[in-house]
Enzyme design. Sequence first.
Site, PDB file in Angstrom:
ATOM      1  N   GLU A 179       5.229 -10.684  -6.096  1.00 38.25           N
ATOM      2  CA  GLU A 179       4.215 -10.852  -7.147  1.00 38.25           C
ATOM      3  C   GLU A 179       4.614 -10.237  -8.482  1.00 38.25           C
ATOM      4  O   GLU A 179       4.020 -10.562  -9.499  1.00 38.25           O
ATOM      5  CB  GLU A 179       2.866 -10.274  -6.680  1.00 38.25           C
ATOM      6  CG  GLU A 179       2.765  -8.752  -6.595  1.00 38.25           C
ATOM      7  CD  GLU A 179       3.360  -8.151  -5.321  1.00 38.25           C
ATOM      8  OE1 GLU A 179       4.184  -8.816  -4.668  1.00 38.25           O
ATOM      9  OE2 GLU A 179       3.021  -7.005  -4.998  1.00 38.25           O
ATOM     10  N   LYS A 215      -6.741 -11.004 -17.137  1.00 40.00           N
ATOM     11  CA  LYS A 215      -6.615 -11.095 -18.599  1.00 40.00           C
ATOM     12  C   LYS A 215      -6.369 -12.514 -19.106  1.00 40.00           C
ATOM     13  O   LYS A 215      -7.043 -12.968 -20.028  1.00 40.00           O
ATOM     14  CB  LYS A 215      -5.463 -10.184 -19.047  1.00 40.00           C
ATOM     15  CG  LYS A 215      -5.510  -9.825 -20.493  1.00 40.00           C
ATOM     16  CD  LYS A 215      -6.588  -8.816 -20.733  1.00 40.00           C
ATOM     17  CE  LYS A 215      -6.673  -8.320 -22.117  1.00 40.00           C
ATOM     18  NZ  LYS A 215      -7.665  -7.225 -22.189  1.00 40.00           N
ATOM     19  N   VAL A 228     -10.429  -8.654 -26.651  1.00 43.90           N
ATOM     20  CA  VAL A 228     -10.745  -9.971 -26.100  1.00 43.90           C
ATOM     21  C   VAL A 228     -11.804  -9.878 -24.997  1.00 43.90           C
ATOM     22  O   VAL A 228     -12.681 -10.744 -24.888  1.00 43.90           O
ATOM     23  CB  VAL A 228      -9.451 -10.704 -25.631  1.00 43.90           C
ATOM     24  CG1 VAL A 228      -8.721  -9.948 -24.556  1.00 43.90           C
ATOM     25  CG2 VAL A 228      -9.761 -12.107 -25.156  1.00 43.90           C
ATOM     26  N   ASP A 229     -11.780  -8.800 -24.208  1.00 46.05           N
ATOM     27  CA  ASP A 229     -12.709  -8.713 -23.076  1.00 46.05           C
ATOM     28  C   ASP A 229     -14.158  -8.570 -23.533  1.00 46.05           C
ATOM     29  O   ASP A 229     -15.031  -9.342 -23.126  1.00 46.05           O
ATOM     30  CB  ASP A 229     -12.361  -7.521 -22.164  1.00 46.05           C
ATOM     31  CG  ASP A 229     -10.938  -7.581 -21.674  1.00 46.05           C
ATOM     32  OD1 ASP A 229     -10.335  -8.671 -21.758  1.00 46.05           O
ATOM     33  OD2 ASP A 229     -10.407  -6.546 -21.225  1.00 46.05           O
ATOM     34  N   HIS A 266       8.445  -7.203  -3.188  1.00 44.60           N
ATOM     35  CA  HIS A 266       7.224  -7.677  -3.872  1.00 44.60           C
ATOM     36  C   HIS A 266       7.490  -8.986  -4.618  1.00 44.60           C
ATOM     37  O   HIS A 266       8.089  -8.968  -5.687  1.00 44.60           O
ATOM     38  CB  HIS A 266       6.764  -6.617  -4.891  1.00 44.60           C
ATOM     39  CG  HIS A 266       6.185  -5.402  -4.247  1.00 44.60           C
ATOM     40  ND1 HIS A 266       4.850  -5.246  -4.014  1.00 44.60           N
ATOM     41  CD2 HIS A 266       6.783  -4.292  -3.768  1.00 44.60           C
ATOM     42  CE1 HIS A 266       4.627  -4.088  -3.426  1.00 44.60           C
ATOM     43  NE2 HIS A 266       5.791  -3.483  -3.257  1.00 44.60           N
ATOM     44  N   SER A 311     -16.059  -4.063 -28.732  1.00 44.75           N
ATOM     45  CA  SER A 311     -14.971  -3.258 -29.296  1.00 44.75           C
ATOM     46  C   SER A 311     -14.092  -4.092 -30.211  1.00 44.75           C
ATOM     47  O   SER A 311     -13.319  -3.559 -30.993  1.00 44.75           O
ATOM     48  CB  SER A 311     -14.118  -2.692 -28.164  1.00 44.75           C
ATOM     49  OG  SER A 311     -13.376  -3.743 -27.572  1.00 44.75           O
ATOM     50  N   GLY A 358       0.852  -1.192   0.000  1.00 47.51           N
ATOM     51  CA  GLY A 358       0.000   0.000   0.000  1.00 47.51           C
ATOM     52  C   GLY A 358       0.882   1.234   0.000  1.00 47.51           C
ATOM     53  O   GLY A 358       2.038   1.177   0.422  1.00 47.51           O
ATOM     54  N   CYS A 399       5.327  -5.892   1.582  1.00 46.67           N
ATOM     55  CA  CYS A 399       5.661  -4.460   1.575  1.00 46.67           C
ATOM     56  C   CYS A 399       4.937  -3.734   2.725  1.00 46.67           C
ATOM     57  O   CYS A 399       5.249  -3.969   3.884  1.00 46.67           O
ATOM     58  CB  CYS A 399       5.356  -3.866   0.202  1.00 46.67           C
ATOM     59  SG  CYS A 399       6.114  -2.255  -0.022  1.00 46.67           S
ATOM     60  N   TYR A 400       3.936  -2.917   2.426  1.00 54.47           N
ATOM     61  CA  TYR A 400       3.217  -2.246   3.518  1.00 54.47           C
ATOM     62  C   TYR A 400       2.575  -3.289   4.438  1.00 54.47           C
ATOM     63  O   TYR A 400       2.546  -3.119   5.667  1.00 54.47           O
ATOM     64  CB  TYR A 400       2.159  -1.301   2.930  1.00 54.47           C
ATOM     65  CG  TYR A 400       1.287  -0.632   3.969  1.00 54.47           C
ATOM     66  CD1 TYR A 400       1.788   0.381   4.774  1.00 54.47           C
ATOM     67  CD2 TYR A 400      -0.031  -1.031   4.162  1.00 54.47           C
ATOM     68  CE1 TYR A 400       1.000   0.983   5.751  1.00 54.47           C
ATOM     69  CE2 TYR A 400      -0.834  -0.436   5.126  1.00 54.47           C
ATOM     70  CZ  TYR A 400      -0.309   0.572   5.914  1.00 54.47           C
ATOM     71  OH  TYR A 400      -1.083   1.161   6.871  1.00 54.47           O
TER      72      TYR A 400
END
Length: 524
Positions: free
Chosen positions: A186, A380, A241-242, A184, A238, A70, A97-98
Amino acid sequence: MTVFTKSFIMGLNINHMDKIIVLDFGGQYCHLISRRIRDLGVFSEVLPARTTASELEKISGLKGIIFSGGGLSVFDKTSPKGHQNILELGVPILGICYGHQVIAHLSGGIVTAGQAGEYGITKLKIKKRVSVLSSLKSTEPVWMNHRDVVTKLASGYQTLASTNHCQIAAFGNVAKNIYGLQFHPEVTHTPHGQEILRNFALKICRAKKGWGVENVLTDLTQEIKQQIGTSRAVIGLSGGVDSSTAAILVNQAIGKRLTAVYVDTGLMRYRETEFIEQVFKKYRLNLKIIRAGDQFFKALKGVTDPEKKRKIIGRTFIEVFDRVAEKEKAKVLIQGTIYSDRIESGITQYASTIKSHHNVGGLPKNMKLRVYEPLRDFYKDEVRNIAKKLGLPESIARRHVFPGPGLGIRIVGEVTPERAEIVRQASHIVEEEIAKAGLYNRVWMAFAVLLPIRNVGVEGDARSYKFPVVVRIVESKDAMTANFAKISYKILETISTRITNEIKAVNRVVYDISNKPPATMEWE
Ligand code: XMP
């Protein structure tokens, strides 16, 4: 406007699954942590930092809790501190982290306001290669992004690793299975970060793998039917892909009661409309194509501020939509919003807004349609897998992302039809050459940006005074961070030559060599 706030996941049959909950302390990477856990096959969901121990206790199959990073400091009055009794639940906890600082703070350790902070890749010296850090080497590159530091641990906690600037870069209370990492794991800049998360999720939490797109599709169709009921719905298709995935998913659930509307904003990719017609003709989809370029260009006339452009494009889009929806008697607007759109729109409780993505942040308050976002909790890669399962072609499933405001944010300064044409053609050349070189699936996006300046060149014997175009090709795993792609000079030269030969208004091409951060992928 009513937005369904309830996560659709609540409607999915996930009760039987083991879960790791990520508490959102405001880090931009909060959802990325959850996605990495899902990549391991374990279900993960993000909940606010204010979630209490008794709320967590009620979650069936809860196997572990992660406190995210954060941007605030435990010393800030308003910063989220979490609840101390979560540490007493007997459930394994990992602070990042935070979150690492919050755990130290809550458990009786000391956090000190850092002076200079530590940003970027740094060398982690591991003292105890146990628990979360087992199977790692004694030194590992890790990605840091912090100012405050933990300087003292409560009894029962021990230091597991340090860096040159941070004595307590990782700690653990092995008896209680509570761990903290100042870095981090991730992000992809921490090469063995996923190993650390795997150690936590599978070895320490002993979570069983149960999450996978194929497991949730049936439930998702059920959920869509419930949410839409007997109403008619519209979706903005559009071609990304979404929205394509959302359209086909909803189409399969409610059939012709869904109208898919493709709005040609004048800011779409090269020959996009023909492409859309061709891809979707195999589905029994009620598809309406609306050519509204003039309306968009009119609304954007004289506007140069990027956020204003986004808002205008979003608003005009909804206006066009509202007209179709009214005709179709639709009550529900389906949107292809996914997790990452929500993060960058500042929707997590404490994260700050970086850019307002028009499909989220720019919706007008008086919209008559109810918004439903069936993909709101998918990442995604998960959406790409759903697309493939639904039989959408590779050209959609593996398509590069394209921003909602389209070419509008790739034209620095005022958006005009002429400028849109330049940037459309240039982007097409970039994409085509990248595909020819076999690099399309290896990069996140490849496009051109038009600058609002002109520069001197020479053509034949004459002086020219034309626009420069920026070529931007980036590699990214998650859109949060990105590196410019190290494309060979030969390919870049082909791109440059084609752009200056084929587009009359351009006489210079430059390659953008900025990473994110500090730059973003788009120029606006
Ligand atoms: P940035 O420029 O923030 O972009 O590094 C990260 C990813 O988000 C896309 N992007 C947008 N998508 N509406 C969207 O739907 C927007 O306003 C918008 N702005 C950026 C961008 O293309 C990249 O993939």
